[in-house]
Design a protein around this motif. Structure first.
Motif, short mmCIF file in Angstrom:
data_model
loop_
_atom_site.label_atom_id
_atom_site.label_comp_id
_atom_site.label_asym_id
_atom_site.label_seq_id
_atom_site.Cartn_x
_atom_site.Cartn_y
_atom_site.Cartn_z
N PHE A 1 -0.52 -11.39 -60.62
CA PHE A 1 -0.44 -11.68 -59.20
C PHE A 1 0.99 -11.99 -58.81
O PHE A 1 1.69 -12.72 -59.51
CB PHE A 1 -1.33 -12.87 -58.84
N SER A 2 1.44 -11.42 -57.69
CA SER A 2 2.74 -11.80 -57.15
C SER A 2 2.71 -11.75 -55.64
O SER A 2 1.97 -10.97 -55.02
CB SER A 2 3.87 -10.92 -57.70
N VAL B 1 5.78 -15.03 -58.88
CA VAL B 1 5.03 -14.19 -59.82
C VAL B 1 4.25 -15.02 -60.82
O VAL B 1 4.78 -15.97 -61.41
CB VAL B 1 5.99 -13.25 -60.58
N ASN B 2 3.01 -14.64 -61.05
CA ASN B 2 2.19 -15.15 -62.14
C ASN B 2 1.82 -13.95 -63.00
O ASN B 2 0.83 -13.26 -62.74
CB ASN B 2 0.94 -15.85 -61.59
N ASN B 3 2.63 -13.69 -64.02
CA ASN B 3 2.39 -12.52 -64.86
C ASN B 3 1.09 -12.61 -65.64
O ASN B 3 0.43 -11.60 -65.88
CB ASN B 3 3.56 -12.33 -65.83
N THR B 4 0.71 -13.80 -66.05
CA THR B 4 -0.52 -13.97 -66.82
C THR B 4 -1.73 -13.48 -66.04
O THR B 4 -2.59 -12.77 -66.58
CB THR B 4 -0.71 -15.44 -67.21
N GLY C 1 0.72 -18.55 -58.01
CA GLY C 1 1.81 -17.61 -58.17
C GLY C 1 2.83 -18.14 -59.15
O GLY C 1 2.48 -18.63 -60.23
N GLY C 2 4.09 -18.11 -58.75
CA GLY C 2 5.16 -18.58 -59.63
C GLY C 2 6.10 -19.55 -58.96
O GLY C 2 7.28 -19.60 -59.29
N TYR D 1 0.98 -9.09 -50.93
CA TYR D 1 0.25 -9.73 -52.02
C TYR D 1 -0.13 -8.64 -53.01
O TYR D 1 -0.83 -7.68 -52.65
CB TYR D 1 -0.97 -10.47 -51.49
N CYS D 2 0.34 -8.78 -54.24
CA CYS D 2 0.20 -7.73 -55.26
C CYS D 2 -0.73 -8.22 -56.37
O CYS D 2 -0.56 -9.33 -56.88
CB CYS D 2 1.56 -7.40 -55.87
#
Length: 350
Positions: free
Chosen positions: A130-131, A124-127, A106-107, A220-221
């Motif tokens: 996933f968040s 958040v992991n934009n790459t 994640g972030g 979980y997105c």
């Protein structure tokens, strides 16, 4: 023509198997510090144990039950730079037993997000699309910021405060419906998501289900990313040479859930780490505590098999996937390894 921005899929999602020691056990080789760790004992039947950075170490949820957030100091004790450490809890580290962990990056520890009408905390992991989102319910129609700057394709939501509340899973292009992660329920019409598709800023909730006043929730997105993740629906054809699904990458994990409601309609999950060759007949079940490759006391090869290929996956023993026969829709998730990266070589035309 689409291109992948992910040059190494295993830097964002990775499957790691290990053997328990019954005492402090540092699991390495994940390849990153995970923010979401999903563990299942392979040779026994305790519930799944899910950990994330927003709820914190020692706190776990069970995908195979509707229990709230639980705490055990002998479960996962820390997230490490190349994996995680587990102690002695049976579901994560019993001496001599075998385990699988599915790990997402994640972030980190999370930041405050005000993109919705309800304030949230997001990692958040934009790459990778996933968040992890944590919020407190309001009780009325609401929106919750997810932080990804792209609309989620799939949501997995759980009330972590109260017992006997379901996991709600939404997506696959129809936000008037939901499935329950802990059961074999069908793809049923429900207003969990307020009949509204997520935006690039937030997802929507009605005043019940995943938005009860004063209750805490985790969500979980996932957003689909070319060359790395894919979420969709395929149709059974009712024989042992079923549908091939093109993902544009070699899946490391494949989850398949029939959209009907019967005793076969489990959340079947396969990976190419527990089983390195085809036929892949080593399912686990996200809705069941059942050990690997067994279902109802019998080898699961009697029921569910797939082939994992360099570009996707193929359903086998198709007649046994939820209701049997042809014409059943199967929702799926796939995470994998990019074929190529951001060097302008195409991955998938979509």
């Amino acid at each position: 023509m689409a291109y992948s921005t992910i040059t190494k899929g295993s830097a964002h999602f990775n499957t790691k198997i290990y053997t328990g020691t019954g005492s402090s056990n540092a699991i390495t080789g994940v390849g990153f510090q995970p923010d979401f760790v999903w563990i299942k004992k392979r040779n026994g039947s305790p519930n799944h144990a899910l950990f994330d950075v927003l709820r914190g170490v020692t706190k776990y949820l069970e995908s195979s039950s509707n229990a709230p957030d639980q705490t055990d100091s002998n479960s996962l004790s820390q997230f490490d730079s190349d994996g995680f450490t587990v102690i002695s809890k049976n579901s994560v580290n019993s001496n001599g037993d075998t385990y699988v962990s599915w790990n997402w990056k994640g972030g980190g520890s999370g930041t405050t997000n005000n993109d919705g009408s309800i304030q949230s905390t997001v990692s958040v992991n934009n790459t990778a699309g996933f968040s992890i989102v944590k919020y407190t319910g309001y009780g009325g129609t609401s929106t919750v910021g997810h932080g990804m700057n792209v609309a989620p394709t799939l949501l997995i939501n759980k009330n972590i405060s109260t017992n006997s509340t379901s996991w709600f899973v939404g997506g696959w292009g129809d936000w008037t419906k939901r499935m329950k992660l802990e059961g074999t329920n069908d793809w049923a019409t429900n207003t969990v998501w307020n009949d509204t598709a997520p935006t690039d800023q937030h997802f929507s909730l009605n005043g019940n289900n995943a938005n009860q006043s004063g209750q805490d929730y985790i969500c979980y997105c996932f957003a689909e990313k070319a060359g790395f993740s894919k979420f969709g629906t395929l149709e059974s054809v009712g024989n042992d040479s079923g549908t091939f699904t093109y993902c544009g990458f070699a899946p490391q994990l494949v989850m398949v859930k029939p959209t009907v409601s019967d005793s076969w309609s489990n959340w079947y999950v396969f990976d190419n780490v527990r089983r390195t060759y085809n036929l892949n007949d080593k399912p686990l079940y996200w809705n069941l505590s059942t050990q690997e490759a067994y279902y109802g006391g019998s080898p699961a090869s009697n029921y569910a098999q797939i082939d994992i290929t360099s570009t996707g996956f193929k359903i086998r023993r198709d007649g046994n996937w939820g209701a049997g026969g042809s014409g059943t829709d199967l929702n799926y998730m796939a995470f994998g390894q990019t074929i190529v990266g951001s060097n302008n070589i195409p991955v998938v035309a979509r």
